[in-house]
Design a protein around this motif. Structure first.
Motif, PDB file in Angstrom:
ATOM      1  N   SER A   3       0.842  -0.991   0.012  1.00 46.77           N
ATOM      2  CA  SER A   3       0.086   0.037  -0.094  1.00 46.77           C
ATOM      3  C   SER A   3       0.844   1.256  -0.029  1.00 46.77           C
ATOM      4  O   SER A   3       2.171   1.323   0.291  1.00 46.77           O
ATOM      5  CB  SER A   3      -0.933   0.095   1.205  1.00 46.77           C
ATOM      6  OG  SER A   3      -0.228   0.239   2.313  1.00 46.77           O
ATOM      7  N   SER A   4       0.154   2.331  -0.271  1.00 43.35           N
ATOM      8  CA  SER A   4       0.849   3.693  -0.326  1.00 43.35           C
ATOM      9  C   SER A   4       1.619   4.117   0.895  1.00 43.35           C
ATOM     10  O   SER A   4       2.579   4.517   1.279  1.00 43.35           O
ATOM     11  CB  SER A   4       0.028   4.805  -0.837  1.00 43.35           C
ATOM     12  OG  SER A   4      -1.123   4.824  -0.098  1.00 43.35           O
ATOM     13  N   ASN A  53      10.866   9.027  -0.695  1.00 44.04           N
ATOM     14  CA  ASN A  53       9.838   8.773  -1.502  1.00 44.04           C
ATOM     15  C   ASN A  53      10.440   7.999  -2.830  1.00 44.04           C
ATOM     16  O   ASN A  53      11.529   7.809  -3.139  1.00 44.04           O
ATOM     17  CB  ASN A  53       8.825   9.694  -2.078  1.00 44.04           C
ATOM     18  CG  ASN A  53       9.518  10.877  -2.748  1.00 44.04           C
ATOM     19  OD1 ASN A  53      10.113  10.638  -3.707  1.00 44.04           O
ATOM     20  ND2 ASN A  53       9.369  11.990  -2.010  1.00 44.04           N
ATOM     21  N   ARG A  54       9.642   7.185  -3.314  1.00 38.76           N
ATOM     22  CA  ARG A  54       9.837   6.244  -4.601  1.00 38.76           C
ATOM     23  C   ARG A  54      10.339   7.118  -5.739  1.00 38.76           C
ATOM     24  O   ARG A  54      11.572   6.810  -6.116  1.00 38.76           O
ATOM     25  CB  ARG A  54       8.659   5.822  -5.225  1.00 38.76           C
ATOM     26  CG  ARG A  54       8.923   4.959  -6.559  1.00 38.76           C
ATOM     27  CD  ARG A  54       7.898   4.150  -6.668  1.00 38.76           C
ATOM     28  NE  ARG A  54       7.363   2.920  -6.237  1.00 38.76           N
ATOM     29  CZ  ARG A  54       8.166   1.784  -6.172  1.00 38.76           C
ATOM     30  NH1 ARG A  54       9.104   1.626  -7.075  1.00 38.76           N
ATOM     31  NH2 ARG A  54       8.039   0.859  -5.169  1.00 38.76           N
ATOM     32  N   GLU A  96       4.619   1.824   1.742  1.00 41.04           N
ATOM     33  CA  GLU A  96       5.817   2.206   1.037  1.00 41.04           C
ATOM     34  C   GLU A  96       6.274   3.545   1.752  1.00 41.04           C
ATOM     35  O   GLU A  96       7.514   3.713   1.872  1.00 41.04           O
ATOM     36  CB  GLU A  96       5.250   2.636  -0.435  1.00 41.04           C
ATOM     37  CG  GLU A  96       6.410   3.201  -1.258  1.00 41.04           C
ATOM     38  CD  GLU A  96       6.018   3.255  -2.735  1.00 41.04           C
ATOM     39  OE1 GLU A  96       6.109   4.555  -3.232  1.00 41.04           O
ATOM     40  OE2 GLU A  96       5.612   2.153  -3.639  1.00 41.04           O
ATOM     41  N   LYS A  97       5.366   4.324   2.092  1.00 38.49           N
ATOM     42  CA  LYS A  97       5.763   5.419   2.718  1.00 38.49           C
ATOM     43  C   LYS A  97       6.539   5.321   4.205  1.00 38.49           C
ATOM     44  O   LYS A  97       7.768   5.841   4.402  1.00 38.49           O
ATOM     45  CB  LYS A  97       4.676   6.717   3.019  1.00 38.49           C
ATOM     46  CG  LYS A  97       4.968   7.828   3.757  1.00 38.49           C
ATOM     47  CD  LYS A  97       3.731   8.682   4.258  1.00 38.49           C
ATOM     48  CE  LYS A  97       4.221   9.925   4.661  1.00 38.49           C
ATOM     49  NZ  LYS A  97       2.890  10.799   4.867  1.00 38.49           N
TER      50      LYS A  97
END
Length: 268
Positions: free
Chosen positions: A110-111, A138-139, A114-115
């Motif tokens: 999920s975002s 961040n990505r 990831e964060k």
């Protein structure tokens, strides 16, 4: 394994004698570091994981001094030994590259997760002495950093292939499994995972043998299992938390096996 394809990044391992010492101890240390620092609430001040990071920072500093003092280090091509940019690339491996590998194995991220991963490794990188303003959070920033870093790296060389061979040999040298046929099976499974997760040319440069068809299906089985388990456990928060707890216990079990079965001869 994929990190070995960057020739300059690997030179500190070569110059500190890590290749001669073998991969068993190095893999155990990396595994212990990763598992300790990723437990829930692990990084409170002076916790076990916090102290482990500080010891790693001191080890990096000592290695830098000894490499400069005792070796013919190529500063022109390789930069400073264990420099900040190489460290950022390494710890991007624990965040960006790590999550990319999980996605190739069917894991949904999920975002929010990831964060959280980027935030965790930015803090770990800060504790390791990397200037925080350069650490990706961040990505997009991580992809940009990794891309520009690769432009000054050479492809894997002879040292890279030797390191890759040593890492594969670890499957046969460790004593977690009692019988030789079990260790050979583990070696074949890891070879198949390398060919699934890394590009073909990287596997060829690192001289990783192509797995037999019987083993090449293994990553597909892992991916299918992950997709099925997520349908079961990602239905609500309670089930999700149950999956987190199961994964944590499994990771601690793997670490315990490595610590128990790492011969004393490897504890330098």
């Amino acid at each position: 394994m994929g990190g070995y394809d960057f020739a300059y990044l690997n030179k500190p391992l070569i110059f500190t004698g890590a290749l001669k010492k073998g991969a068993v101890k190095r893999l155990k240390d990396t595994l212990e570091f990763w598992i300790r620092v990723t437990r829930e609430n692990a990084l409170t001040i002076n916790s076990e994981a916090y102290q482990l990071i500080v010891r790693t920072r001191l080890m990096h500093s000592y290695a830098r001094l000894k490499i400069k003092e005792k070796t013919t280090w190529d500063f022109q091509n390789w930069g400073e030994p264990i420099n900040s940019w190489d460290m950022i690339a390494t710890y991007t491996g624990f965040s960006l590259v790590f999550m990319q590998g999980l996605k190739k194995l069917g894991i949904e991220i999920s975002s929010e997760e990831e964060k959280g991963v980027f935030h965790l490794w930015k803090y770990i990188g800060y504790l390791l002495g990397i200037p925080p303003q350069f650490l990706p959070e961040n990505r997009q920033y991580a992809v940009e950093q990794l891309y520009w870093w690769t432009t000054i790296q050479e492809q894997g060389d002879e040292d890279s292939a030797h390191l890759a061979k040593a890492l594969l040999q670890e499957n046969l040298d460790n004593t977690i499994y009692k019988y030789a046929f079990q260790r050979k099976m583990l070696l074949r499974l890891h070879q198949s995972m390398n060919w699934h997760l890394l590009d073909e040319e990287i596997n060829q440069r690192l001289q990783i043998p192509k797995p037999h068809k019987a083993f090449s299906i293994f990553p597909k089985i892992v991916r299918k299992g992950n997709l099925v388990s997520q349908k079961i456990y990602l239905r609500n928060f309670q089930q999700y938390q149950k999956l987190v707890e199961m994964g944590s216990l499994q990771q601690l079990k793997v670490l315990d096996d490595y610590i128990k079965h790492t011969p004393k001869d490897f504890n330098y």
